[in-house]
Design a protein around this motif. Structure first.
Motif, PDB file in Angstrom:
ATOM      1  N   ARG A   1      37.085  35.863  34.877  1.00  0.00           N
ATOM      2  CA  ARG A   1      36.668  37.082  35.558  1.00  0.00           C
ATOM      3  C   ARG A   1      37.703  37.483  36.608  1.00  0.00           C
ATOM      4  O   ARG A   1      38.066  38.647  36.736  1.00  0.00           O
ATOM      5  N   LEU A   2      38.198  36.476  37.335  1.00  0.00           N
ATOM      6  CA  LEU A   2      39.127  36.764  38.422  1.00  0.00           C
ATOM      7  C   LEU A   2      40.463  37.293  37.900  1.00  0.00           C
ATOM      8  O   LEU A   2      41.083  38.149  38.535  1.00  0.00           O
ATOM      9  N   LYS A   3      40.899  36.796  36.736  1.00  0.00           N
ATOM     10  CA  LYS A   3      42.173  37.252  36.189  1.00  0.00           C
ATOM     11  C   LYS A   3      42.184  38.765  36.031  1.00  0.00           C
ATOM     12  O   LYS A   3      43.161  39.433  36.357  1.00  0.00           O
ATOM     13  N   LYS A   4      41.062  39.278  35.534  1.00  0.00           N
ATOM     14  CA  LYS A   4      40.963  40.729  35.352  1.00  0.00           C
ATOM     15  C   LYS A   4      41.089  41.434  36.701  1.00  0.00           C
ATOM     16  O   LYS A   4      41.743  42.456  36.830  1.00  0.00           O
ATOM     17  N   GLN A   5      40.405  40.866  37.705  1.00  0.00           N
ATOM     18  CA  GLN A   5      40.398  41.533  39.016  1.00  0.00           C
ATOM     19  C   GLN A   5      41.777  41.482  39.678  1.00  0.00           C
ATOM     20  O   GLN A   5      42.167  42.423  40.354  1.00  0.00           O
ATOM     21  N   VAL A   6      42.498  40.383  39.456  1.00  0.00           N
ATOM     22  CA  VAL A   6      43.783  40.216  40.138  1.00  0.00           C
ATOM     23  C   VAL A   6      44.748  41.321  39.760  1.00  0.00           C
ATOM     24  O   VAL A   6      45.475  41.855  40.613  1.00  0.00           O
ATOM     25  N   GLN A   7      44.731  41.709  38.477  1.00  0.00           N
ATOM     26  CA  GLN A   7      45.648  42.756  38.038  1.00  0.00           C
ATOM     27  C   GLN A   7      45.404  44.061  38.799  1.00  0.00           C
ATOM     28  O   GLN A   7      46.335  44.718  39.255  1.00  0.00           O
ATOM     29  N   GLN A   8      44.121  44.387  38.958  1.00  0.00           N
ATOM     30  CA  GLN A   8      43.819  45.611  39.699  1.00  0.00           C
ATOM     31  C   GLN A   8      44.195  45.457  41.163  1.00  0.00           C
ATOM     32  O   GLN A   8      44.684  46.378  41.803  1.00  0.00           O
ATOM     33  N   LEU A   9      43.957  44.235  41.673  1.00  0.00           N
ATOM     34  CA  LEU A   9      44.151  43.995  43.096  1.00  0.00           C
ATOM     35  C   LEU A   9      45.612  44.171  43.503  1.00  0.00           C
ATOM     36  O   LEU A   9      45.899  44.698  44.575  1.00  0.00           O
TER      37      LEU A   9
END
Lengths: 287, 174
Positions: A81-89
């Motif tokens: 889940r976090l991998k997806k968020q990191v890209q946006q972040l």
């Protein structure tokens, strides 16, 4: 039974009651009107707080080891889940840096020192929770020595969780948002809707049943929809602007049908607070 | 001599450890203890006072004074409203002493005494918060939301702690 309320006992009971109510009203007056409790109370609380930290150490150790095991079990799903968020972040962060830089330059051009959005973050640990069903209150391990003042906002995780209610030298009490206390929860907030318009208001209560914050007495005609973001407005007191509170969950009319009432889903989990951040505003206070 | 020393220093130290544990347990298990629609308040310090009367007998006259001291700390450090537990804790000790004289001392009578004591403490806490306008809950809310869960928690703690603390008192008075 007749013997029980003998003259002497009756007198003792009544004197005890009077002293008790006297002390209680004194405490409430101090709590409502003064920035800090009396010197002796502060000193006592500091000493007690020291002992609290000693006893809390082993308990925190046990709790940390338990939570690290449960974290380990969730690691795989969380990682995905976090991998997806990191890209946006990453994108947001770069943009944020650019905007902050631009903001700084504009501020120096305008000769502004600190605006309402500037604040220092002070991290503190929760060392105890009041064992009472009626006061949703926690004790944190930073006090006036670290620059904390009464009524400062307290954040945890994603958003606002409460405000400072009492300050001692090395520890202070935080009143959580879920408090039903009549004097608590008076945060000045603003809602920004989809078209960028803002609506100002004040938090008026907390709905324990649905776990939502209530914001009442709004008379604006601006359209507010579910999902609009709510943050502090920085108007009045020692509160900085732009602290995230949550999103609008529902809008409706209040009990008398005159003003509208907005329910807000808090971003932070008020029922589980272990580390907090106290936001210390850099701009001058209005108090 | 050794007995007197163990009791003299052991009792107040353990009293304050229970006091701290009340707050620390509350902070460590917030989602479990304070999850609407119930709120369990941990009053382990009250249990320690009750255990002292049960295992040491009702002749200790210093106990009320210790109860008042620990009540004062409880008020100032946890709630910030002085004048509630500083009186309630000594009352709890007195009630427990009456119970000790009226019932034969056993596990079950201890359970009954704790039931009465925790009810007194919870009611006093509610009345104090109502008088000082810190809550606007009704008595019916209070019974379901606070009294029931608090009793359940503290009675469970009593059951779990009874035999270990009995052993502790045996050791302290040996």
């Amino acid at each position: 039974m007749n013997k029980f309320f003998s003259n002497r006992r009756l007198v003792i009971i009544i004197v005890g009651l009077i002293v008790s109510f006297g002390l209680m009203s004194f405490s409430v007056v101090v709590r409502n009107n003064r920035a800090t409790p009396p010197m002796i109370q502060q000193f006592g609380n500091d000493v007690v707080g020291l002992g609290n930290r000693l006893v809390a150490l082993p308990v925190a150790g046990v709790k940390n080891s338990v939570s690290s095991i449960s974290n380990l079990l969730n690691t795989y799903q969380e990682n995905n889940r976090l991998k997806k968020q990191v890209q946006q972040l990453a994108q947001t962060k770069v943009r944020d840096q650019a905007l902050t830089g631009e903001n700084q330059k504009l501020k120096t051009q305008l000769k502004l020192n600190n605006t309402l959005t500037d604040y220092d973050a002070l991290t503190a640990t929760v060392i105890a929770r009041t064992p009472s069903s009626w006061q949703d209150q926690v004790v944190i391990d930073k006090g006036s020595a670290a620059g904390i003042k009464k009524n400062m906002p307290v954040l945890s995780g994603k958003g606002l969780v409460g405000r400072i209610a009492e300050v001692n030298r090395t520890n202070s009490k935080v009143e959580l948002l879920s408090n039903t206390n009549e004097a608590a929860n008076r945060f000045a907030v603003q809602i920004t809707n989809k078209s960028g318009e803002t609506v100002n208001g004040i938090i008026s209560g907390y709905d324990n049943d649905k776990n939502q914050i209530e914001m009442g007495n709004i008379t604006t005609k601006k359209k507010i929809e579910k999902g609009d973001r709510v943050s502090t407005s920085g108007l009045g007191g020692v509160m900085p602007a732009g602290l995230y509170i949550g999103t609008v969950a529902a809008t409706g009319h209040d009990d008398y049908g005159l003003a509208s009432k907005i329910m807000i889903n808090p971003a932070a989990d008020v029922s589980s607070v272990s580390f907090v951040t106290v936001a210390i505003r850099q701009a001058q206070t209005t108090e | 001599m050794a007995r007197a020393t163990k009791m003299k220093y052991g009792f107040p130290i353990i009293l304050f450890i229970w006091l701290y544990l009340d707050g620390i347990i509350g902070a460590a298990f917030q989602p479990q203890l304070f999850h609407y629609p119930y709120a369990m308040s941990s009053y382990l310090v009250v249990l320690w006072l009750v255990f002292t009367v049960l295992f040491e007998g009702p002749h200790n006259n210093h106990l009320e004074i210790w109860a008042a001291i620990v009540g004062c700390v409880f008020d100032l450090y946890y709630t910030g409203i002085l004048g509630v537990f500083v009186f309630v804790f000594p009352i709890v000790v007195l009630v427990t002493k009456v119970g000790y004289r009226e019932f034969p001392v056993s596990f079950l009578s201890g359970l009954l005494i704790v039931f009465i004591d925790i009810t007194i403490v919870t009611f006093a806490s509610f009345v104090a918060n109502m008088v000082t306008h810190l809550t606007s809950a009704s008595v019916a809310d209070m019974l379901v939301y606070s009294l029931g869960p608090t009793l359940a928690y503290n009675l469970a703690a009593f059951v779990i702690l009874y035999y270990p603390i009995q052993r502790l008192f045996d050791w302290m008075s040996s």
